[in-house]
Design a protein around this motif. Structure first.
Motif, PDB file in Angstrom:
ATOM      1  N   VAL A 104      -1.001  -1.165   0.082  1.00 56.93           N
ATOM      2  CA  VAL A 104      -1.223  -0.176   0.915  1.00 56.93           C
ATOM      3  C   VAL A 104      -0.253   1.132   1.065  1.00 56.93           C
ATOM      4  N   LEU A 105       0.996   0.597   0.891  1.00 60.98           N
ATOM      5  CA  LEU A 105       2.138   1.589   0.934  1.00 60.98           C
ATOM      6  C   LEU A 105       2.080   2.540  -0.095  1.00 60.98           C
ATOM      7  N   LEU A 138      -3.459  -3.971   9.653  1.00 61.75           N
ATOM      8  CA  LEU A 138      -3.205  -3.174   8.689  1.00 61.75           C
ATOM      9  C   LEU A 138      -3.815  -1.790   8.320  1.00 61.75           C
ATOM     10  N   VAL A 139      -5.260  -1.752   8.621  1.00 57.60           N
ATOM     11  CA  VAL A 139      -6.144  -0.950   8.311  1.00 57.60           C
ATOM     12  C   VAL A 139      -5.905   0.302   9.533  1.00 57.60           C
ATOM     13  N   GLY A 140      -5.837  -0.186  10.855  1.00 56.39           N
ATOM     14  CA  GLY A 140      -5.508   0.612  11.944  1.00 56.39           C
ATOM     15  C   GLY A 140      -4.306   1.251  11.831  1.00 56.39           C
ATOM     16  N   LEU A 141      -3.168   0.698  11.206  1.00 58.38           N
ATOM     17  CA  LEU A 141      -1.936   1.249  11.006  1.00 58.38           C
ATOM     18  C   LEU A 141      -2.015   2.370  10.085  1.00 58.38           C
ATOM     19  N   GLY A 146      -2.588   8.368   8.771  1.00 59.61           N
ATOM     20  CA  GLY A 146      -3.084   9.691   8.176  1.00 59.61           C
ATOM     21  C   GLY A 146      -3.920   9.298   6.957  1.00 59.61           C
ATOM     22  N   LEU A 147      -4.222   7.917   6.597  1.00 57.69           N
ATOM     23  CA  LEU A 147      -4.944   7.470   5.471  1.00 57.69           C
ATOM     24  C   LEU A 147      -6.343   7.506   6.006  1.00 57.69           C
ATOM     25  N   VAL A 155      -9.202  -0.309  -1.046  1.00 58.14           N
ATOM     26  CA  VAL A 155      -7.798  -0.769  -1.775  1.00 58.14           C
ATOM     27  C   VAL A 155      -7.668  -2.133  -1.422  1.00 58.14           C
ATOM     28  N   LEU A 156      -7.710  -2.625  -0.139  1.00 58.28           N
ATOM     29  CA  LEU A 156      -7.752  -3.999   0.223  1.00 58.28           C
ATOM     30  C   LEU A 156      -8.668  -4.948  -0.335  1.00 58.28           C
TER      31      LEU A 156
END
Length: 236
Positions: A104-105, A138-141, A146-147, A155-156
């Motif tokens: 995700v990064l 992780l989705v929340g972050l 801004g994603l 992606v996940l």
């Protein structure tokens, strides 16, 4: 000048080292000319997704320490983090596979918000009462960075998405001789291992800037085949 930083979200010294590097960069006169690129490195690449354990228990088992000794190790890192103005929870932190976080990064890098997501992930993992090894967290972050939520979930859901980018970073780290993180590479000329004091980073940046090789012109525009166009559109 380019600075590449190999790190892992599970690495407390990467968290501290990033803050120290940024302080060192801030003191560097040519900081506006420095491009910072974050690279992937997994401390435990063999750990399965979902295999999440308390950090203190992991440290005790990995290093053959008692729980009290492992707790003391965490206290030492916490002291260093606090000295840099960072939050750090000694109790209640988890450790798990960071492969999906790195994927995700890389998505965040493609959208120009990698640094924002990295900061959020570090803070969540080390300072907040949450677990970055939970997909919903992780989705929340990612959304806060801004994603797009749907793109992040896609992606996940696809184990191949950005997997090669993560592996390529890790192969490159091995080729450069990095067997631990954080690992900083300045202009592919100098390597710095570990979360060094801010002044060390400033000195290294100054040295790397000083030693930048001047451009050597192998052929000039005076030669028959050396025609050029300048920034004003004039061609000769």
């Amino acid at each position: 000048m380019r600075v590449e930083i190999w790190s892992d979200i599970a690495c407390p010294w990467c968290y501290v080292g990033k803050a120290r590097f940024e302080k060192g960069l801030e003191a560097f006169a040519h900081r506006s000319d420095v491009e910072v690129v974050h690279r992937s490195f997994e401390l435990d690449p063999g750990r399965a997704k979902g295999d999440v354990v308390p950090v203190v228990e992991l440290l005790a088992e990995k290093y053959g320490r008692t729980r009290e000794q492992a707790q003391a190790m965490e206290e030492t890192v916490a002291g260093n983090a606090h000295a840099e103005g960072l939050g750090y929870r000694v109790e209640g932190r988890d450790n798990g596979s960071t492969f999906d976080i790195h994927r995700v990064l890389h998505l965040a890098k493609a959208h120009g918000v990698q640094s924002e997501l990295l900061d959020l992930a570090y803070r969540a993992n080390f300072a907040e009462e949450t677990s970055v090894f939970d997909d919903e967290v992780l989705v929340g972050l990612a959304v806060r960075a801004g994603l797009d939520e749907a793109e992040t979930r896609a992606v996940l859901a696809d184990p191949a998405a950005y997997a090669e980018e993560v592996r390529a970073d890790e192969r490159e780290a091995a080729e450069l001789g990095a067997n631990g993180v954080p690992f900083f590479v300045l202009d592919r000329r100098y390597g710095i291992s570990g979360g060094q004091p801010a002044e060390v980073f400033t000195q290294a940046l100054e040295q790397a800037w000083k030693d930048r090789a001047p451009l050597t012109t192998l052929a000039s525009a005076d030669s028959a085949d050396g025609a050029t166009c300048d920034v004003d559109g004039n061609c000769a």
